[in-house]
Enzyme design. Structure first.
Site, mmCIF file in Angstrom:
data_model
loop_
_atom_site.group_PDB
_atom_site.id
_atom_site.type_symbol
_atom_site.label_atom_id
_atom_site.label_comp_id
_atom_site.label_asym_id
_atom_site.label_seq_id
_atom_site.Cartn_x
_atom_site.Cartn_y
_atom_site.Cartn_z
ATOM 1 N N ASP A 24 0.735 -1.089 0.012
ATOM 2 C CA ASP A 24 0.082 -0.064 -0.104
ATOM 3 C C ASP A 24 0.824 1.145 0.028
ATOM 4 O OD1 ASP A 24 -2.293 -1.616 0.006
ATOM 5 O OD2 ASP A 24 -2.721 -1.172 2.050
ATOM 6 N N ARG A 73 -0.185 3.861 17.840
ATOM 7 C CA ARG A 73 -0.572 4.844 16.831
ATOM 8 C C ARG A 73 -0.375 6.535 17.435
ATOM 9 N NH1 ARG A 73 0.681 1.274 13.744
ATOM 10 N NH2 ARG A 73 -1.143 0.158 12.478
ATOM 11 N N ASP A 83 -7.480 2.890 12.445
ATOM 12 C CA ASP A 83 -6.263 3.454 12.478
ATOM 13 C C ASP A 83 -6.340 4.738 11.922
ATOM 14 O OD1 ASP A 83 -4.773 1.508 13.954
ATOM 15 O OD2 ASP A 83 -3.882 0.650 12.023
ATOM 16 N N SER A 99 -4.011 -9.634 7.242
ATOM 17 C CA SER A 99 -3.500 -8.591 7.383
ATOM 18 C C SER A 99 -2.881 -8.419 8.930
ATOM 19 C CB SER A 99 -4.817 -7.507 7.333
ATOM 20 O OG SER A 99 -4.268 -6.358 7.557
#
Length: 408
Positions: A14, A94, A123, A177
């Protein structure tokens, strides 16, 4: 002079495709930033990969100790567990990543920050709330929500990269993932997308083994804490990051910390994932084992409620808020006397308690023992019960409930 964009860069397909897309679509110089929170082998070859993809610069920032000391430890002390199962592995990392992205954006004079999170996940919320709280003037680009982003599959992304002279060894076939850091690894996708399917643990696990395949003999571990901060494992003093590494090894060996969850995402949908958190599970349990010995009943009760709220706040990406600061301030006060040693045995997915000691223990054998002497008079309980239950007795008398019982 071109404007700069900071790209949160993992080196995966990505974010690899996003580099030429940003240059082509917006005309930016792309500064890639990879924040190292313990991804280990995932960081290999990033420098060359970013250069091949057309990045103007790459930062690889090691923030592992900051992650452990300033983000993990407060969550452990709060016993922040989302929906009773998820130990916040991705959620805790994060805000720190967002903070460092902002710091580098300021250093580079960038006008925007870009992330590769999808429009369905948590996220995007966590990154953007962090950026907005720290740098409200910076533009945020999220390609997966951008009308100009036309790539809807891994095949599309691979074709796009090749068309721009980027031919890297990405496979079109999908796998799980995953998100990995020092604290945990998460797995989503494939058979996990159907909650009726059992996880394929032989294919899935990275940090450890299943309880069935763990050693037939348990392993005894001792840990010490000082004011709620872990200090040693098996007599060896270490910094927090090394303690987590040691506990990951021990926990992975004995099948500790594998959970299968259907959780409620911030964006409103349910998602199913399997999380491996071997060291974190041990650390949380050890801390709680010690805390039970030390905190008084009222503080412990309130702390449980606020710990759940702390977990919600972190999960929702609200780290840089007055509420999180206030909750953490409360938790910090409760940790003043959380000092002592815990002992436990790891055995086939279980953490079995084997004793706890603390100079601040509120447990008194002379009071709790059935052979109580002069420190506790059994007869005192009668008056306590009369007062404690007085409202119940008055209510029953007023409502005539005793007569209703007699009628039956």
């Amino acid at each position: 002079m071109k404007e700069k964009v900071i790209l949160a860069y993992s080196g995966g397909l990505d974010t690899t495709a996003i580099i030429p897309w940003l240059k082509e679509t917006y005309g930016y110089d792309v500064v890639c930033v990879c924040i190292d929170v313990g991804q280990e082998s995932e960081l290999e070859g990033l420098d060359e990969r970013a250069k091949v993809c057309g990045a103007a610069k790459l930062y690889i920032e090691d923030v592992i100790d900051e992650f452990c000391d300033d983000y993990i430890v407060p969550c452990v002390q709060a016993h922040a567990v989302y929906e009773n199962k998820y130990l916040l592995g991705t959620s805790m990392a994060r805000p720190l990543i967002a903070k460092r992205l902002v710091e580098i954006a300021r250093k580079e004079g960038a006008t925007a920050i870009c992330h590769g999170a999808t429009g369905k996940g948590n996220d995007q919320v966590r990154f953007e709330l962090g950026i907005k709280a720290l740098a409200p003037d910076l533009k945020i680009i999220a390609p997966w929500r951008d009308d100009k982003w036309k790539l809807q599959s891994r095949e599309d992304e691979i074709d796009f990269c090749r068309a721009h002279g980027i031919d890297l060894p990405f496979a079109a076939d999908s796998s799980y993932s995953r998100d990995r850091n020092l604290w945990h690894i998460s797995h989503e996708g494939l058979e996990l997308e159907d909650p009726s399917n059992a996880p394929n643990y032989d294919h899935l696990l990275v940090l450890g083994t299943t309880p069935e395949k763990a050693p037939d003999e348990g392993e005894v571990v001792t840990m010490t804490f000082e004011k709620g901060v872990p200090k040693s494992v098996n007599g060896k003093e270490m910094k927090v990051s090394d303690i987590i590494r040691e506990l990951n090894t021990l926990g992975g060996k004995h099948g500790i910390g594998i959970v299968d969850i259907v959780e409620n995402r911030v964006v409103g949908m349910k998602s199913r994932g399997v999380y491996e958190t071997p060291g974190g599970t041990i650390l949380m349990e050890a801390h709680q084992q010690l805390e039970e010995l030390i905190l008084d009943r009222d503080t412990y009760t309130v702390k449980k409620d606020l710990g759940n709220k702390f977990a919600d706040v972190v999960y929702e990406g609200k780290w840089f808020t007055p509420l999180r600061e206030a909750l953490e301030a409360f938790v910090k006060v409760t940790q003043e006397y959380v000092t002592g040693e815990v002992k436990f045995k790891l055995y086939k997915g279980n953490i079995i308690r084997m004793g706890t000691t603390s100079p601040y223990s509120m447990y008194s054998e002379s009071i709790a023992s059935f052979t109580t002497g002069e420190l506790y008079n059994h007869k005192d309980a009668e008056g306590f019960i009369n007062l404690f239950g007085l409202s119940l007795k008055v209510r029953a008398m007023k409502q005539g409930s005793y007569e209703k019982l007699d009628d039956k």
